[in-house]
Write a protein that holds these residues in place. Structure first.
Motif, PDB file in Angstrom:
ATOM      1  N   LYS A  23       0.827  -1.217   0.000  1.00  0.00           N
ATOM      2  CA  LYS A  23       0.000   0.000   0.000  1.00  0.00           C
ATOM      3  C   LYS A  23       0.860   1.266   0.000  1.00  0.00           C
ATOM      4  O   LYS A  23       0.585   2.207  -0.733  1.00  0.00           O
ATOM      5  N   ALA A  24       1.878   1.278   0.821  1.00  0.00           N
ATOM      6  CA  ALA A  24       2.762   2.441   0.879  1.00  0.00           C
ATOM      7  C   ALA A  24       3.498   2.617  -0.452  1.00  0.00           C
ATOM      8  O   ALA A  24       3.635   3.736  -0.953  1.00  0.00           O
ATOM      9  N   VAL A  25       3.950   1.506  -1.017  1.00  0.00           N
ATOM     10  CA  VAL A  25       4.669   1.560  -2.290  1.00  0.00           C
ATOM     11  C   VAL A  25       3.750   2.072  -3.398  1.00  0.00           C
ATOM     12  O   VAL A  25       4.140   2.939  -4.190  1.00  0.00           O
ATOM     13  N   GLU A  26       2.529   1.578  -3.443  1.00  0.00           N
ATOM     14  CA  GLU A  26       1.582   2.052  -4.461  1.00  0.00           C
ATOM     15  C   GLU A  26       1.302   3.548  -4.295  1.00  0.00           C
ATOM     16  O   GLU A  26       1.207   4.281  -5.279  1.00  0.00           O
ATOM     17  N   TYR A  55      10.273  17.281  -2.062  1.00  0.00           N
ATOM     18  CA  TYR A  55       9.240  16.236  -2.102  1.00  0.00           C
ATOM     19  C   TYR A  55       9.872  14.869  -2.372  1.00  0.00           C
ATOM     20  O   TYR A  55       9.481  13.866  -1.771  1.00  0.00           O
ATOM     21  N   LEU A  56      10.853  14.845  -3.243  1.00  0.00           N
ATOM     22  CA  LEU A  56      11.530  13.579  -3.550  1.00  0.00           C
ATOM     23  C   LEU A  56      12.374  13.118  -2.365  1.00  0.00           C
ATOM     24  O   LEU A  56      12.405  11.926  -2.037  1.00  0.00           O
ATOM     25  N   ARG A  57      13.042  14.050  -1.710  1.00  0.00           N
ATOM     26  CA  ARG A  57      13.827  13.714  -0.508  1.00  0.00           C
ATOM     27  C   ARG A  57      12.910  13.150   0.577  1.00  0.00           C
ATOM     28  O   ARG A  57      13.243  12.177   1.254  1.00  0.00           O
ATOM     29  N   ALA A  58      11.733  13.735   0.722  1.00  0.00           N
ATOM     30  CA  ALA A  58      10.765  13.244   1.710  1.00  0.00           C
ATOM     31  C   ALA A  58      10.316  11.828   1.370  1.00  0.00           C
ATOM     32  O   ALA A  58      10.143  10.996   2.270  1.00  0.00           O
ATOM     33  N   MET A  59      10.154  11.544   0.088  1.00  0.00           N
ATOM     34  CA  MET A  59       9.790  10.174  -0.309  1.00  0.00           C
ATOM     35  C   MET A  59      10.906   9.199   0.041  1.00  0.00           C
ATOM     36  O   MET A  59      10.641   8.092   0.516  1.00  0.00           O
ATOM     37  N   GLU A  60      12.141   9.595  -0.187  1.00  0.00           N
ATOM     38  CA  GLU A  60      13.279   8.737   0.170  1.00  0.00           C
ATOM     39  C   GLU A  60      13.292   8.463   1.672  1.00  0.00           C
ATOM     40  O   GLU A  60      13.501   7.322   2.103  1.00  0.00           O
ATOM     41  N   MET A  61      13.061   9.490   2.453  1.00  0.00           N
ATOM     42  CA  MET A  61      13.042   9.330   3.911  1.00  0.00           C
ATOM     43  C   MET A  61      11.898   8.418   4.331  1.00  0.00           C
ATOM     44  O   MET A  61      12.064   7.568   5.213  1.00  0.00           O
ATOM     45  N   ARG A  62      10.743   8.598   3.712  1.00  0.00           N
ATOM     46  CA  ARG A  62       9.596   7.746   4.033  1.00  0.00           C
ATOM     47  C   ARG A  62       9.945   6.288   3.753  1.00  0.00           C
ATOM     48  O   ARG A  62       9.657   5.404   4.571  1.00  0.00           O
ATOM     49  N   LEU A  63      10.554   6.030   2.646  1.00  0.00           N
ATOM     50  CA  LEU A  63      10.923   4.666   2.287  1.00  0.00           C
ATOM     51  C   LEU A  63      11.924   4.089   3.285  1.00  0.00           C
ATOM     52  O   LEU A  63      11.809   2.932   3.688  1.00  0.00           O
ATOM     53  N   GLN A  64      12.867   4.890   3.733  1.00  0.00           N
ATOM     54  CA  GLN A  64      13.846   4.435   4.719  1.00  0.00           C
ATOM     55  C   GLN A  64      13.171   4.108   6.054  1.00  0.00           C
ATOM     56  O   GLN A  64      13.534   3.139   6.724  1.00  0.00           O
ATOM     57  N   ASP A  73       3.652   4.377   9.262  1.00  0.00           N
ATOM     58  CA  ASP A  73       3.357   4.757   7.885  1.00  0.00           C
ATOM     59  C   ASP A  73       1.889   4.474   7.562  1.00  0.00           C
ATOM     60  O   ASP A  73       1.210   5.319   6.968  1.00  0.00           O
ATOM     61  N   ALA A  74       1.412   3.323   7.972  1.00  0.00           N
ATOM     62  CA  ALA A  74       0.004   2.973   7.726  1.00  0.00           C
ATOM     63  C   ALA A  74      -0.930   3.947   8.434  1.00  0.00           C
ATOM     64  O   ALA A  74      -1.970   4.337   7.879  1.00  0.00           O
ATOM     65  N   GLN A  75      -0.568   4.354   9.624  1.00  0.00           N
ATOM     66  CA  GLN A  75      -1.386   5.321  10.369  1.00  0.00           C
ATOM     67  C   GLN A  75      -1.413   6.665   9.638  1.00  0.00           C
ATOM     68  O   GLN A  75      -2.470   7.293   9.511  1.00  0.00           O
ATOM     69  N   ALA A  76      -0.275   7.107   9.149  1.00  0.00           N
ATOM     70  CA  ALA A  76      -0.212   8.373   8.414  1.00  0.00           C
ATOM     71  C   ALA A  76      -1.007   8.279   7.111  1.00  0.00           C
ATOM     72  O   ALA A  76      -1.695   9.227   6.724  1.00  0.00           O
ATOM     73  N   MET A  77      -0.944   7.137   6.448  1.00  0.00           N
ATOM     74  CA  MET A  77      -1.736   6.948   5.224  1.00  0.00           C
ATOM     75  C   MET A  77      -3.227   7.012   5.527  1.00  0.00           C
ATOM     76  O   MET A  77      -3.996   7.608   4.762  1.00  0.00           O
ATOM     77  N   ALA A  78      -3.637   6.411   6.628  1.00  0.00           N
ATOM     78  CA  ALA A  78      -5.048   6.446   7.014  1.00  0.00           C
ATOM     79  C   ALA A  78      -5.475   7.874   7.337  1.00  0.00           C
ATOM     80  O   ALA A  78      -6.589   8.296   6.992  1.00  0.00           O
ATOM     81  N   GLU A  79      -4.593   8.630   7.968  1.00  0.00           N
ATOM     82  CA  GLU A  79      -4.892  10.021   8.298  1.00  0.00           C
ATOM     83  C   GLU A  79      -5.049  10.861   7.026  1.00  0.00           C
ATOM     84  O   GLU A  79      -5.904  11.726   6.933  1.00  0.00           O
ATOM     85  N   MET A  80      -4.227  10.570   6.024  1.00  0.00           N
ATOM     86  CA  MET A  80      -4.234  11.316   4.778  1.00  0.00           C
ATOM     87  C   MET A  80      -5.366  10.882   3.833  1.00  0.00           C
ATOM     88  O   MET A  80      -5.736  11.627   2.920  1.00  0.00           O
ATOM     89  N   ALA A  81      -5.930   9.712   4.037  1.00  0.00           N
ATOM     90  CA  ALA A  81      -6.920   9.131   3.120  1.00  0.00           C
ATOM     91  C   ALA A  81      -8.091  10.046   2.768  1.00  0.00           C
ATOM     92  O   ALA A  81      -8.454  10.145   1.597  1.00  0.00           O
ATOM     93  N   PRO A  82      -8.705  10.741   3.727  1.00  0.00           N
ATOM     94  CA  PRO A  82      -9.837  11.598   3.355  1.00  0.00           C
ATOM     95  C   PRO A  82      -9.444  12.729   2.398  1.00  0.00           C
ATOM     96  O   PRO A  82     -10.209  13.084   1.505  1.00  0.00           O
ATOM     97  N   VAL A  83      -8.248  13.258   2.574  1.00  0.00           N
ATOM     98  CA  VAL A  83      -7.784  14.338   1.707  1.00  0.00           C
ATOM     99  C   VAL A  83      -7.549  13.801   0.298  1.00  0.00           C
ATOM    100  O   VAL A  83      -7.950  14.417  -0.695  1.00  0.00           O
ATOM    101  N   LEU A  84      -6.916  12.647   0.219  1.00  0.00           N
ATOM    102  CA  LEU A  84      -6.688  12.040  -1.092  1.00  0.00           C
ATOM    103  C   LEU A  84      -8.006  11.688  -1.774  1.00  0.00           C
ATOM    104  O   LEU A  84      -8.137  11.837  -2.993  1.00  0.00           O
ATOM    105  N   LEU A 114       3.454  14.466   7.329  1.00  0.00           N
ATOM    106  CA  LEU A 114       3.078  13.154   7.861  1.00  0.00           C
ATOM    107  C   LEU A 114       4.194  12.118   7.805  1.00  0.00           C
ATOM    108  O   LEU A 114       4.299  11.274   8.689  1.00  0.00           O
ATOM    109  N   PHE A 115       5.024  12.161   6.765  1.00  0.00           N
ATOM    110  CA  PHE A 115       5.984  11.082   6.548  1.00  0.00           C
ATOM    111  C   PHE A 115       7.454  11.465   6.724  1.00  0.00           C
ATOM    112  O   PHE A 115       8.291  10.587   6.921  1.00  0.00           O
TER     113      PHE A 115
END
Length: 139
Positions: A23-26, A55-64, A73-84, A114-115
């Motif tokens: 899910k995070a990867v997608e 933004y790209l640096r933040a993605m790298e950090m999230r992946l790490q 990460d799953a909690q942050a994704m759930a928090e962001m879900a309504p906005v998305l 969030l990430f």
């Protein structure tokens, strides 16, 4: 050049990520496709291009971080879900394009908040603020 190189490294890392992170990867693959795509240099306003490395640096950090704290990460994704959800929903009535553009970039700042807080946002941003802004945009 830096952005293209980072994007390529991210694509490769995401392709090798464990299935458990699906899910995070997608989510990150979709984010990356929205940021770096054919013609992105023409389509993204110059003041936004300047922020693209963050933004790209933040993605790298999230992946790490994902390896150490997949639950976070799953909690942050759930928090962001309504906005998305509101962002991706079809628009039935005309909306101010400038306001949509601004919202889109605030969404990227939310991802940082969030990430990858270490990257720091350019302005205060939260799910609550973005949902309020969305209501203003919709009228």
């Amino acid at each position: 050049v830096e952005c293209i190189a980072r994007a390529q490294r991210l694509r490769e890392a995401l392709a090798k990520a464990p299935v458990a992170w699906r899910k995070a990867v997608e989510d990150m693959q979709a984010q990356l496709a929205d940021l770096i795509h054919p013609g992105f240099l023409v389509h993204i306003p110059s003041r936004r291009l300047a922020r693209l490395p963050a933004y790209l640096r933040a993605m790298e950090m999230r992946l790490q971080k994902l390896d150490k704290s997949p639950d976070r990460d799953a909690q942050a994704m759930a928090e962001m879900a309504p906005v998305l959800a509101v962002w991706r929903a079809p628009r039935r009535s005309p909306v101010d394009e400038g306001a949509l553009e601004d919202f889109r970039w605030r969404l990227e700042e939310l991802r940082i908040a969030l990430f990858a807080q270490e990257v720091r946002t350019t302005e205060p941003v939260s799910v609550k603020r973005l949902m309020k802004r969305w209501e203003e945009i919709r009228g």
